[in-house]
Motif scaffolding. Structure first.
Motif, short mmCIF file in Angstrom:
data_model
loop_
_atom_site.label_atom_id
_atom_site.label_comp_id
_atom_site.label_asym_id
_atom_site.label_seq_id
_atom_site.Cartn_x
_atom_site.Cartn_y
_atom_site.Cartn_z
N ARG A 48 0.95 -1.14 0.11
CA ARG A 48 -0.12 0.08 -0.03
C ARG A 48 0.82 1.29 0.17
N ARG A 49 1.93 1.16 0.73
CA ARG A 49 2.94 2.32 0.75
C ARG A 49 3.76 2.38 -0.37
N GLY A 50 3.88 1.51 -1.06
CA GLY A 50 4.82 1.44 -2.25
C GLY A 50 6.47 1.34 -1.57
N LYS A 51 6.44 0.60 -0.38
CA LYS A 51 7.92 0.39 0.26
C LYS A 51 8.33 -0.86 0.27
N SER A 52 9.62 -1.18 0.56
CA SER A 52 10.00 -2.50 0.67
C SER A 52 9.72 -3.00 2.11
N ARG A 53 9.55 -4.51 2.30
CA ARG A 53 9.27 -4.86 3.57
C ARG A 53 10.37 -4.77 4.48
N SER A 54 11.64 -4.70 3.87
CA SER A 54 12.75 -4.43 4.82
C SER A 54 12.57 -2.95 5.63
N LEU A 55 12.31 -1.94 4.81
CA LEU A 55 12.20 -0.71 5.00
C LEU A 55 11.18 -0.54 6.12
N ILE A 56 10.14 -1.11 5.95
CA ILE A 56 8.89 -1.18 7.11
C ILE A 56 9.29 -2.01 8.30
N ALA A 57 9.97 -2.86 8.08
CA ALA A 57 10.38 -3.75 9.65
C ALA A 57 11.47 -3.07 9.90
N GLU A 58 12.50 -2.26 9.46
CA GLU A 58 13.48 -1.63 9.95
C GLU A 58 12.87 -0.41 10.77
N ALA A 59 11.91 0.37 10.01
CA ALA A 59 11.23 1.50 10.89
C ALA A 59 10.48 1.15 11.90
N ALA A 60 9.83 -0.12 11.98
CA ALA A 60 8.90 -0.91 13.07
C ALA A 60 9.95 -0.78 14.27
N ILE A 61 11.15 -1.67 13.92
CA ILE A 61 11.99 -1.78 14.93
C ILE A 61 12.54 -0.93 15.52
N ALA A 62 13.16 0.36 14.74
CA ALA A 62 13.51 1.36 15.37
C ALA A 62 12.48 2.16 16.26
N SER A 63 11.43 2.01 15.97
CA SER A 63 10.40 2.68 16.61
C SER A 63 10.13 2.04 17.97
N PHE A 64 10.05 0.93 17.91
CA PHE A 64 9.99 -0.05 19.12
C PHE A 64 11.37 0.29 20.04
N LEU A 65 12.42 0.25 19.52
CA LEU A 65 13.54 0.45 20.39
C LEU A 65 13.99 2.04 20.67
N SER A 66 13.18 2.85 20.11
CA SER A 66 13.44 4.31 20.46
C SER A 66 13.05 4.72 22.00
N PRO A 67 13.75 5.37 22.49
CA PRO A 67 13.46 5.83 23.89
C PRO A 67 12.37 6.59 23.94
N ASP A 68 12.19 7.41 23.07
CA ASP A 68 10.76 8.09 22.96
C ASP A 68 9.52 7.52 22.77
N ALA A 69 9.54 6.15 22.41
CA ALA A 69 8.32 5.36 21.91
C ALA A 69 6.94 5.53 22.85
N ASP A 70 7.45 5.47 24.22
CA ASP A 70 6.57 5.44 25.21
C ASP A 70 5.80 6.82 25.12
N GLU A 71 6.53 7.83 24.88
CA GLU A 71 6.08 9.18 24.98
C GLU A 71 5.16 9.45 23.50
N GLN A 72 5.50 8.82 22.64
CA GLN A 72 4.73 8.91 21.32
C GLN A 72 3.50 8.18 21.42
N ARG A 73 3.65 6.82 22.12
CA ARG A 73 2.40 6.01 22.57
C ARG A 73 1.41 7.12 23.27
N GLU A 74 2.13 7.62 24.22
CA GLU A 74 1.25 8.47 25.23
C GLU A 74 0.65 9.65 24.50
N ALA A 75 1.21 10.29 23.48
CA ALA A 75 0.80 11.27 22.95
C ALA A 75 -0.55 10.88 22.12
N ALA A 76 -0.26 9.73 21.42
CA ALA A 76 -1.26 9.03 20.31
C ALA A 76 -2.52 8.69 21.21
#
Length: 139
Positions: free
Chosen positions: A25-53
């Motif tokens: 749907r996004r026209g992106k590679s699976r590797s790029l999507i997986a990498e972004a998801a892992i980076a988001s999961f490991l990001s120290p501000d992921a909790d803050e982003q979740r809280e903001a959402a």
């Protein structure tokens, strides 16, 4: 130039399908999507982003709740005003007609409840008709 390190991962078939569909749907590679998801999961501000959402969603729900509360208040006021107007402007029937009027009132009430049930089940809502019934005012 930085080279990326390969990683082999085993995914549940449902997750793999979801990843593939999202990437397509996004026209992106699976590797790029997986990498972004892992980076988001490991990001120290992921909790803050979740809280903001979550805060954003709660704010949206609060606004919807306020609109619903307002609409219910308008409905209650409308019904109360109608009842007051009707009771103030309708003279009582003569004593000899009251029994027949009670029977007729019971029949009308039953028909009203039946019609209300049908309308709630499938018909258009009054709020949908209001815009259609009122012609724009010319100035």
């Amino acid at each position: 130039m930085t080279t990326k390190t390969p990683l082999s991962v085993y995914l549940d078939p449902d997750i793999m399908r979801a990843l593939a569909a999202y990437a397509d749907r996004r026209g992106k590679s699976r590797s790029l999507i997986a990498e972004a998801a892992i980076a988001s999961f490991l990001s120290p501000d992921a909790d803050e982003q979740r809280e903001a959402a979550i805060a954003k969603r709660l704010d949206r729900l609060d606004r919807r709740n306020n609109r619903l509360e307002r609409d219910v208040g308008i409905g209650v006021e409308m019904i109360a005003l109608f009842v007051r107007f009707w009771l103030s402007n309708t003279p009582p029937p003569p004593e000899v007609e009251r029994a027949a009027m009670r029977r007729q009132g019971g029949d009308r009430y039953d028909a009203f409840i039946e019609a209300l049930g049908r309308r709630l089940a499938k018909g258009p809502k009054v709020r949908q008709e209001i815009g259609e019934d009122i012609a724009p005012q010319e100035e």
